[in-house]
Motif scaffolding. Structure first.
Motif, PDB file in Angstrom:
ATOM      1  N   GLY A   1       2.672   8.107   1.993  1.00  0.00           N
ATOM      2  CA  GLY A   1       2.567   7.629   0.622  1.00  0.00           C
ATOM      3  C   GLY A   1       3.748   8.067  -0.219  1.00  0.00           C
ATOM      4  N   LEU A   2       3.665   7.833  -1.508  1.00  0.00           N
ATOM      5  CA  LEU A   2       4.759   8.121  -2.430  1.00  0.00           C
ATOM      6  C   LEU A   2       4.384   9.237  -3.389  1.00  0.00           C
ATOM      7  CD1 LEU A   2       5.834   4.474  -3.391  1.00  0.00           C
ATOM      8  CD2 LEU A   2       6.685   5.909  -1.506  1.00  0.00           C
TER       9      LEU A   2
ATOM     10  N   ILE B   1       0.864  -1.186   0.000  1.00  0.00           N
ATOM     11  CA  ILE B   1       0.000   0.000   0.000  1.00  0.00           C
ATOM     12  C   ILE B   1       0.894   1.226   0.000  1.00  0.00           C
ATOM     13  CG2 ILE B   1      -1.764   1.257   1.267  1.00  0.00           C
ATOM     14  CD1 ILE B   1      -2.741  -1.408   2.369  1.00  0.00           C
ATOM     15  N   THR B   2       0.768   2.063  -1.029  1.00  0.00           N
ATOM     16  CA  THR B   2       1.662   3.210  -1.198  1.00  0.00           C
ATOM     17  C   THR B   2       0.927   4.545  -1.270  1.00  0.00           C
ATOM     18  OG1 THR B   2       1.618   3.079  -3.615  1.00  0.00           O
ATOM     19  CG2 THR B   2       3.287   1.754  -2.482  1.00  0.00           C
ATOM     20  N   SER B   3      -0.389   4.541  -1.361  1.00  0.00           N
ATOM     21  CA  SER B   3      -1.142   5.781  -1.509  1.00  0.00           C
ATOM     22  C   SER B   3      -1.703   6.252  -0.168  1.00  0.00           C
ATOM     23  CB  SER B   3      -2.297   5.592  -2.503  1.00  0.00           C
ATOM     24  OG  SER B   3      -3.218   4.628  -2.026  1.00  0.00           O
ATOM     25  N   THR B   4      -1.864   7.558  -0.035  1.00  0.00           N
ATOM     26  CA  THR B   4      -2.320   8.151   1.218  1.00  0.00           C
ATOM     27  C   THR B   4      -3.679   7.587   1.642  1.00  0.00           C
ATOM     28  OG1 THR B   4      -1.140  10.188   0.676  1.00  0.00           O
ATOM     29  CG2 THR B   4      -2.828  10.322   2.382  1.00  0.00           C
TER      30      THR B   4
ATOM     31  N   ALA C   1      13.174  11.199  -1.306  1.00  0.00           N
ATOM     32  CA  ALA C   1      12.338  11.742  -0.231  1.00  0.00           C
ATOM     33  C   ALA C   1      13.026  12.905   0.459  1.00  0.00           C
ATOM     34  CB  ALA C   1      12.017  10.647   0.787  1.00  0.00           C
ATOM     35  N   SER C   2      12.204  13.742   1.070  1.00  0.00           N
ATOM     36  CA  SER C   2      12.690  14.789   1.965  1.00  0.00           C
ATOM     37  C   SER C   2      11.715  14.837   3.144  1.00  0.00           C
ATOM     38  CB  SER C   2      12.786  16.129   1.228  1.00  0.00           C
ATOM     39  OG  SER C   2      11.548  16.483   0.632  1.00  0.00           O
ATOM     40  N   THR C   3      11.074  15.952   3.366  1.00  0.00           N
ATOM     41  CA  THR C   3      10.087  16.082   4.432  1.00  0.00           C
ATOM     42  C   THR C   3       8.714  15.678   3.918  1.00  0.00           C
ATOM     43  OG1 THR C   3      11.335  17.881   5.440  1.00  0.00           O
ATOM     44  CG2 THR C   3       9.042  17.722   6.039  1.00  0.00           C
ATOM     45  N   PRO C   4       7.939  14.856   4.616  1.00  0.00           N
ATOM     46  CA  PRO C   4       8.260  14.180   5.886  1.00  0.00           C
ATOM     47  C   PRO C   4       8.755  12.746   5.699  1.00  0.00           C
ATOM     48  CG  PRO C   4       5.932  13.961   5.461  1.00  0.00           C
ATOM     49  CD  PRO C   4       6.517  14.693   4.269  1.00  0.00           C
ATOM     50  N   GLY C   5       9.111  12.357   4.438  1.00  0.00           N
ATOM     51  CA  GLY C   5       9.596  11.003   4.186  1.00  0.00           C
ATOM     52  C   GLY C   5       8.620  10.188   3.368  1.00  0.00           C
ATOM     53  N   ASP C   6       9.020   8.971   3.013  1.00  0.00           N
ATOM     54  CA  ASP C   6       8.182   8.045   2.250  1.00  0.00           C
ATOM     55  C   ASP C   6       7.813   6.860   3.140  1.00  0.00           C
ATOM     56  OD1 ASP C   6       8.218   9.555  -0.065  1.00  0.00           O
ATOM     57  OD2 ASP C   6       9.976   8.541  -0.886  1.00  0.00           O
TER      58      ASP C   6
END
Length: 216
Positions: A154-155, A128-131, A175-180
């Motif tokens: 999510g990604l 699962i990768t979506s918000t 990634a940066s803020t807040p991450g993946d």
């Protein structure tokens, strides 16, 4: 005495034949990207989580700020009461399927790329990768961990987390803020109860000793 030990060993062996079901992350690695150059590694976390930044026992919202790939096991042996939508794998895991849940994330201090893998001791059913799908599957967490900024999980476009083997996933993200952050669903796998293997070994050793005594 000999018969008693034989019965003891037999009962222990029978208990190991049908142990409690669970599944776990067993390893991983960072294999590429600027994260590898920065010394990033894979780290499996235990619950409660000891994070370097932010509220205790939490993930998300820049709580780690390291070039590492992290993962931890969530709830285990869950019988799905309804179909569960996923992003990677078959589009839906059907109701009636028993799953184990795992959370994997990359939370660097500044924008970094990372290629890495995570290995499991049971087959990967989906990712699962979506918000929206992460929010809909949070009932699988059930660990007491505080998931910060759930609306930013999510990604992003261009990022990918894929199933790279029957029991492995591959991260390829920037990634940066807040991450993946992603959730991995696996089948469960039988794991012996803690302490049963040493008991079985002791029983077998005693059985062997008695046999030697009877033959001398």
């Amino acid at each position: 005495m000999y018969r008693l030990i034989v019965c003891f060993v037999f009962l222990l062996a029978a208990s190991l034949a049908a142990p409690e079901a669970s599944a776990t992350i067993i390893g991983g690695s960072v294999t590429g990207g600027t994260a590898k150059t920065a010394g990033g590694i894979f780290i499996k976390l235990g619950v409660p989580i000891s994070n370097p930044l932010g509220p205790a026992n939490s993930v998300g919202d820049d709580t780690f700020q390291r070039p590492n790939l992290y993962g931890f096991d969530e709830d285990q042996n869950i019988l799905l009461a309804a179909d569960l939508a996923i992003d990677v794998g078959t589009s839906t895991i059907l109701a009636g399927t028993t799953v184990a849940s795992h959370y994997v994330f990359f939370d660097p201090r500044q924008t970094q790329s990372m290629v890495g893998t995570v290995d499991f001791d049971s087959d990967v059913l989906g990712i699962i990768t979506s918000t929206a799908f992460l929010a809909a599957s949070d009932f699988l967490a059930n660990t007491g961990v505080n998931y910060l900024n759930p609306g930013l999980r999510g990604l992003e476009p261009g990022d990918a987390v894929t199933i790279s083997g029957a029991r492995q996933i591959r991260f390829d993200t920037t990634a940066s803020t807040p991450g993946d952050y992603v959730r991995v669903l696996t089948a469960f796998s039988p794991v012996p109860e803690p302490g049963t293997l040493p008991l079985l070994a002791a029983g077998l050793a005693a059985l062997g000793l008695l046999r030697r005594r009877r033959t001398t």
